[in-house]
Design an enzyme around this catalytic site. Sequence first.
Site, PDB file in Angstrom:
ATOM      1  N   TYR A 196       0.816  -1.214   0.000  1.00  0.00           N
ATOM      2  CA  TYR A 196       0.000   0.000   0.000  1.00  0.00           C
ATOM      3  C   TYR A 196       0.850   1.264   0.000  1.00  0.00           C
ATOM      4  O   TYR A 196       0.434   2.291  -0.520  1.00  0.00           O
ATOM      5  CB  TYR A 196      -0.919   0.022   1.225  1.00  0.00           C
ATOM      6  CG  TYR A 196      -2.172  -0.800   1.077  1.00  0.00           C
ATOM      7  CD1 TYR A 196      -2.108  -2.184   0.944  1.00  0.00           C
ATOM      8  CD2 TYR A 196      -3.424  -0.209   1.085  1.00  0.00           C
ATOM      9  CE1 TYR A 196      -3.250  -2.943   0.826  1.00  0.00           C
ATOM     10  CE2 TYR A 196      -4.580  -0.955   0.965  1.00  0.00           C
ATOM     11  CZ  TYR A 196      -4.488  -2.329   0.833  1.00  0.00           C
ATOM     12  OH  TYR A 196      -5.626  -3.075   0.715  1.00  0.00           O
ATOM     13  N   LYS A 236       4.306 -15.149   3.406  1.00  0.00           N
ATOM     14  CA  LYS A 236       4.524 -15.959   2.204  1.00  0.00           C
ATOM     15  C   LYS A 236       6.034 -16.149   2.103  1.00  0.00           C
ATOM     16  O   LYS A 236       6.683 -15.733   1.134  1.00  0.00           O
ATOM     17  CB  LYS A 236       3.921 -15.236   0.978  1.00  0.00           C
ATOM     18  CG  LYS A 236       3.898 -16.050  -0.291  1.00  0.00           C
ATOM     19  CD  LYS A 236       2.900 -17.189  -0.305  1.00  0.00           C
ATOM     20  CE  LYS A 236       3.037 -18.008  -1.579  1.00  0.00           C
ATOM     21  NZ  LYS A 236       2.188 -19.231  -1.553  1.00  0.00           N
ATOM     22  N   ASP A 239      -1.667 -18.536   1.838  1.00  0.00           N
ATOM     23  CA  ASP A 239      -2.631 -19.333   1.066  1.00  0.00           C
ATOM     24  C   ASP A 239      -3.236 -20.433   1.930  1.00  0.00           C
ATOM     25  O   ASP A 239      -4.458 -20.657   1.934  1.00  0.00           O
ATOM     26  CB  ASP A 239      -1.989 -19.898  -0.220  1.00  0.00           C
ATOM     27  CG  ASP A 239      -0.623 -20.531  -0.011  1.00  0.00           C
ATOM     28  OD1 ASP A 239      -0.071 -20.413   1.096  1.00  0.00           O
ATOM     29  OD2 ASP A 239      -0.096 -21.159  -0.956  1.00  0.00           O
ATOM     30  N   ASP A 250      -5.814  -7.307   4.611  1.00  0.00           N
ATOM     31  CA  ASP A 250      -7.003  -6.768   3.929  1.00  0.00           C
ATOM     32  C   ASP A 250      -7.839  -7.925   3.393  1.00  0.00           C
ATOM     33  O   ASP A 250      -9.056  -7.985   3.604  1.00  0.00           O
ATOM     34  CB  ASP A 250      -6.545  -5.858   2.780  1.00  0.00           C
ATOM     35  CG  ASP A 250      -7.719  -5.276   2.014  1.00  0.00           C
ATOM     36  OD1 ASP A 250      -8.672  -4.809   2.671  1.00  0.00           O
ATOM     37  OD2 ASP A 250      -7.682  -5.295   0.772  1.00  0.00           O
ATOM     38  N   ASP A 281     -11.614  -9.689   5.097  1.00  0.00           N
ATOM     39  CA  ASP A 281     -12.892  -9.799   4.373  1.00  0.00           C
ATOM     40  C   ASP A 281     -13.349 -11.256   4.347  1.00  0.00           C
ATOM     41  O   ASP A 281     -14.539 -11.549   4.504  1.00  0.00           O
ATOM     42  CB  ASP A 281     -12.761  -9.290   2.926  1.00  0.00           C
ATOM     43  CG  ASP A 281     -13.160  -7.820   2.787  1.00  0.00           C
ATOM     44  OD1 ASP A 281     -12.927  -7.063   3.757  1.00  0.00           O
ATOM     45  OD2 ASP A 281     -13.687  -7.435   1.724  1.00  0.00           O
TER      46      ASP A 281
END
Length: 398
Positions: free
Chosen positions: A157, A211, A243, A267, A271
């Site tokens: 970001y 990751k 993942d 983020d 959700d």
Amino acid sequence: MTELRAEPAGDALTSWRTYRLAAIPGDGVGPDVLAAGRLVLEATAAAVGFGLDWTELVVGGAGIDVHGVAIRPEDVAACAAADAVYLGAVGGPKWDDPSSAVRPEQALFALRGGLGLFANLRPVTIHPGLVAASPLRPELLEGVDLLIIRELTGGLYFGSRTEASSSPSSPPGSRQASDTLPYSDTEIERVVRLAFELARGRRSKVTSVDKANVLATSRLWRRVAVEVGAGFPDVQLNHQLVDSCAMQLVKWPAAFDVLVTENLFGDILSDEASVLAGSLGMLPSASVGSRRTAHGLHGLYEPIHGSAPDIAGRDLANPIGTILSGAMLLRWSLGQSDAAVAIEAAVSQVIDDGFRTADLWPAAGGATAGLTRVGTAAMTQAIVDRIAIRRPAPEAVA
Ligand code: IPM
Ligand code: MG
């Protein structure tokens, strides 16, 4: 509208305190849910005996319309000067032109970066009455109580980027763009430390999500998490690849306690996790840094949902995510935890009492006995009606 401000009575006069709050209604359903949240905060303040002094700011798409920019330096300064910031949502199709230099979301990044709000706390709990609203099987939801801590001022970001353009080395007509994902050890350390500290007050488990099999920043993240964890021998640390974590979140969500992860992973995972709670509209968030005011941590509080322009201004939005964000504001920034508990209990009670906004209404064919379908205003009023402050019993007068 009912007048909710009440003057303090009796001995409360000596301890009457007024907090300064910045309000950012924003765009879409932002003004709907923020008005609801303010009503509940005012009712709670009146019941407990403190005051709220609001500064309303025109920010986001609304800011672009009025001032030509999503947020002005003086708006960020007003937010910094307040004890806390309460935000609805920003953005909408009106300002979605990808080639535009001004975008509503820039306001969020200016606030997060400008106020040093490096940690975004997104708790996910499930009210038993809403188990049917989740697509997951009920037995998977039992015992779910997790806290996602998303790093908020670094990573993709805030890394440097280049917008799409054709480069001299690429074939004619093709375009290239790039984003970068930088993290320093200090940026990782402070958010991971917060995760460990908060885990201590919960089930003492931290899952650090990365990751590391691909990304250099993730390998640094993992090393720093291990280093910080060494100072918390009482807290269990696990590492999970993002993942695999995405899969585990829907396979066995009750296994998680605190998750801590970088900006974009957080983020996405938050959700995903909101599905557990039955609706994105239920979930609150707090964004905090290390700055303290006289009353608590300085912070920004907002629901995790977006501006939902299709239902804006139609009394349809679920105000609970914003109302619960208000409870977090009271707890974290104002040190008013009894007031926060009163709001959380009132929200729980309205669900028990069968009040449901459209997003929580059972799908066609689902059982609706005992449920009342309500809009934003009626849901808010039902919560206000259930705000009860438990006071210690007055001492017997001899
Ligand atoms: C959030 C939102 C924002 C983000 C958008 C609106 C830029 O999705 O707060 O989660 O990605 O941070
Ligand atoms: Mg998001």
